[in-house]
Structure formats: structure tokens, C-alpha cells
Design a protein around this motif. Structure first.
Motif, PDB file in Angstrom:
ATOM      1  N   ALA A  48       0.833  -1.201   0.000  1.00 52.16           N
ATOM      2  CA  ALA A  48       0.000   0.000   0.000  1.00 52.16           C
ATOM      3  C   ALA A  48       0.871   1.256   0.000  1.00 52.16           C
ATOM      4  CB  ALA A  48      -0.927  -0.007   1.209  1.00 52.16           C
ATOM      5  N   PHE A  52       1.180   4.092  -2.998  1.00 51.29           N
ATOM      6  CA  PHE A  52       0.905   5.517  -2.827  1.00 51.29           C
ATOM      7  C   PHE A  52       2.081   6.357  -3.320  1.00 51.29           C
ATOM      8  CE2 PHE A  52      -1.602   4.120   1.173  1.00 51.29           C
ATOM      9  CZ  PHE A  52      -2.636   3.647   0.378  1.00 51.29           C
ATOM     10  N   LYS A  56      -0.328   5.436  -7.180  1.00 54.99           N
ATOM     11  CA  LYS A  56      -1.293   4.393  -7.507  1.00 54.99           C
ATOM     12  C   LYS A  56      -2.060   3.989  -6.255  1.00 54.99           C
ATOM     13  CE  LYS A  56       1.720   2.520 -11.140  1.00 54.99           C
ATOM     14  NZ  LYS A  56       2.399   1.312 -11.667  1.00 54.99           N
ATOM     15  N   ARG A  57      -3.237   3.427  -6.448  1.00 50.99           N
ATOM     16  CA  ARG A  57      -3.997   2.940  -5.303  1.00 50.99           C
ATOM     17  C   ARG A  57      -3.521   1.536  -4.935  1.00 50.99           C
ATOM     18  NH1 ARG A  57      -8.784  -0.146  -6.592  1.00 50.99           N
ATOM     19  NH2 ARG A  57      -8.925  -0.598  -8.813  1.00 50.99           N
ATOM     20  N   ASP A  58      -3.828   1.144  -3.722  1.00 48.96           N
ATOM     21  CA  ASP A  58      -3.439  -0.187  -3.255  1.00 48.96           C
ATOM     22  C   ASP A  58      -4.421  -1.209  -3.800  1.00 48.96           C
ATOM     23  OD1 ASP A  58      -2.244  -2.283  -1.866  1.00 48.96           O
ATOM     24  OD2 ASP A  58      -3.423  -1.918  -0.058  1.00 48.96           O
ATOM     25  N   SER A  59      -4.028  -1.926  -4.823  1.00 53.25           N
ATOM     26  CA  SER A  59      -4.905  -2.946  -5.403  1.00 53.25           C
ATOM     27  C   SER A  59      -4.038  -3.977  -6.108  1.00 53.25           C
ATOM     28  CB  SER A  59      -5.889  -2.340  -6.396  1.00 53.25           C
ATOM     29  OG  SER A  59      -5.239  -1.972  -7.602  1.00 53.25           O
ATOM     30  N   ARG A 236       0.528   6.503   5.287  1.00 53.23           N
ATOM     31  CA  ARG A 236      -0.617   7.409   5.305  1.00 53.23           C
ATOM     32  C   ARG A 236      -0.408   8.546   6.296  1.00 53.23           C
ATOM     33  NH1 ARG A 236      -4.622   5.303   7.398  1.00 53.23           N
ATOM     34  NH2 ARG A 236      -4.001   3.138   7.817  1.00 53.23           N
TER      35      ARG A 236
END
Length: 280
Positions: A48, A52, A56-59, A236
Motif C-alpha cells: 500500500a 501511494f 497508484k492505489r493499493d490494489s 498514510r
């Protein structure tokens, strides 16, 4: 610099103490150096946090295996500490690819890593138990002769399946399949955590920093937890500090955020001191 076998032995030993240890999650070489300077005994990557940092998103579809391994290699090179990696679902449904991922991870100096049972598919987010076990078994067989500690993750609670009995059943099956550490992110409370720890025969990792109630290291230790990670929450938190600083400048025209920033001299001291010799 300790060799890979020594790092593996150090990481393994941390899981068999009487109290839990914290394994924080850097997202790049710089954050790894800062965390190592604070006296932590091991580090774990975060897909994650890295996603970031790449915008990019965490997927599952955001990052490739090569990207994840390359990021982990940079973190390994930045510190003398043992490093474990978030290897997502092994990057394929097939057990043999999970095994290949473990070998690739070990080749760049990692001494641990996790494989999860989430599929990334909205219609069927969790692998069937039999397939999930086959994947962990293949990963465990690959790790058996390597200096590599395998963590198996049961992802029910992160994918809208709050089924504690099934989660425990999966963790027990993963343990039997050869996993060294067991992990069920998103457990709802300390009682669920305690129940999981009592039901399994391998060290349990719990993640803090997600939504919901937080528990202290002491409380988690007393519940039977042996490893505590923070997932992407440090990343985050760093992004939160950046956002607050930028909003202050935009809205107030002031720069008070700088009072809380790390001094440049300290940051420079903690970073690599190598100098390029090929500059013209």
C-alpha cells in the motif's frame, strides 16, 4: 553487514520471545533508514505504502511483481535489518507461481514474506480453501531450504467476510501446509485476536493502524500476539503530514509546519553517504 542466513535466524527468533515485537512497514529506502535508526529489530515492506508513493492505489492490479520485488530489494539494501515483504497473493492463482515468487524474493535478500488468500476479484474475493492451501503449501515447499520465513494471510475481514470460524480454519490449514507465521488482518477486537492466538500453533501477526480500536503492544502481547505490523498506516501518516502542511500554506500563507519537520542535518545523517564518482 550480517549475511542472509543470519538475518533469517534473527527474524525467526523474534517470533519466539515471550512478548510481541513491532515490525514497522517502510515504503522505500529512505523510510527504511529512518525506521532502522529508531532501534526497530526488523522491517516489513508495504504494498500500500509503495503504491501511494508511485501515485497508484493499493490494489492487485496497481503494481507488478517486478515492481514489488525491486522496491523490496532497495529496502533490503538500505539497512542491515532483516526484511520481510508483502508479496500480495503471490501474483498468480497458480501454486507454482507462488513458489516462484518466494524464490525471487529470497534472491534479492528478503528473509521473509507473506502470501494471502484474497483473489482481488469482486465476485469471489477469497480463494476456496483447498486452492488457498495448495498455494501456501507450494510457497512453503519453496521456502523450506531457503533462509525465508513464510507468513500466510487469511483475508476474510478485509473483504466483507467477518467469519471468525472460517478464518481460524484457514489459519490452521495454512499452518499444517507449512506456514511459519499466521496473519488475519482486520480482526474486530481483542477478544477475536485472543481467540485466534489460542486456536493456532504458530506465531500470530496483528496489524495496527487500521480503522477501529487500537491496542497497545502490552495488550496484544498478553492476548498471545507475537508480531505487530502497521501496514500502510505509517505511509498514510506521512501523507497526512504533507497534506496538512500544504493546506496551511494554501489557506493561511504561513509555514509553521516547518517547526515539526525533521532537520535537514538529521535526515542527511541517516541517509546513505555514498558519493558518485562518474560525474563530469
Amino acid at each position: 553487514m550480517p549475511d542472509q542466513r543470519t538475518k533469517f535466524e534473527r527474524l525467526n527468533a523474534l517470533h519466539h520471545r515471550d512478548t510481541a515485537f513491532v515490525i514497522p512497514n517502510p515504503w522505500d529506502a529512505g523510510s527504511a533508514r529512518l525506521l532502522a535508526s529508531l532501534g526497530f529489530e526488523a522491517l516489513a515492506t508495504t504494498s500500500a505504502g509503495y503504491a501511494f508513493s508511485k501515485g497508484k492505489r493499493d490494489s492487485f492490479s496497481a503494481l507488478t511483481r517486478d515492481e514489488i520485488i525491486a522496491n523490496a530489494a532497495e529496502i533490503v539494501a538500505a539497512t542491515d535489518l532483516p526484511v520481510s515483504a508483502d508479496l500480495e497473493d503471490g501474483f498468480c492463482a497458480q501454486p507454482e507461481i507462488c513458489a516462484e515468487t518466494i524464490r525471487m524474493a529470497c534472491e534479492v535478500g528478503l528473509v521473509g514474506g507473506s502470501i494471502e488468500d484474497a483473489t482481488g476479484a469482486d465476485d469471489a474475493p477469497i480463494y476456496d480453501l483447498s486452492q488457498a492451501v495448495e498455494r501456501i503449501q507450494a510457497a512453503a515447499e519453496a521456502a523450506r531450504d531457503l533462509p525465508f520465513l513464510l507468513t500466510a494471510r487469511a483475508e476474510n475481514y478485509l473483504w466483507g467476510r467477518p467469519d471468525l470460524s472460517d478464518t481460524i480454519k484457514r489459519l490452521q490449514a495454512f499452518s499444517e501446509a507449512g506456514a511459519d507465521v499466521l496473519y488475519a488482518p482486520g480482526l474486530p477486537d481483542i477478544e477475536a485476536i485472543r481467540t485466534v492466538c489460542r486456536a493456532v500453533d504458530k506465531p500470530v501477526n496483528v496489524v495496527m493502524g487500521l480503522k477501529g480500536r487500537s491496542y497497545t503492544v502490552q495488550e496484544l502481547s498478553e492476548a498471545g500476539v507475537r508480531r505487530i505490523s502497521v501496514g500502510g498506516s505509517f505511509a498514510r501518516a506521512a501523507l497526512g503530514a504533507l497534506m496538512r502542511a500544504a493546506q496551511e500554506v494554501r489557506d493561511s500563507g504561513t509555514f509553521g509546519y516547518a517547526q515539526d519537520a525533521l532537520p535537514d542535518a538529521l535526515v542527511s545523517q541517516l541517509m546513505a553517504q555514498d558519493k558518485r564518482t562518474d560525474r563530469q
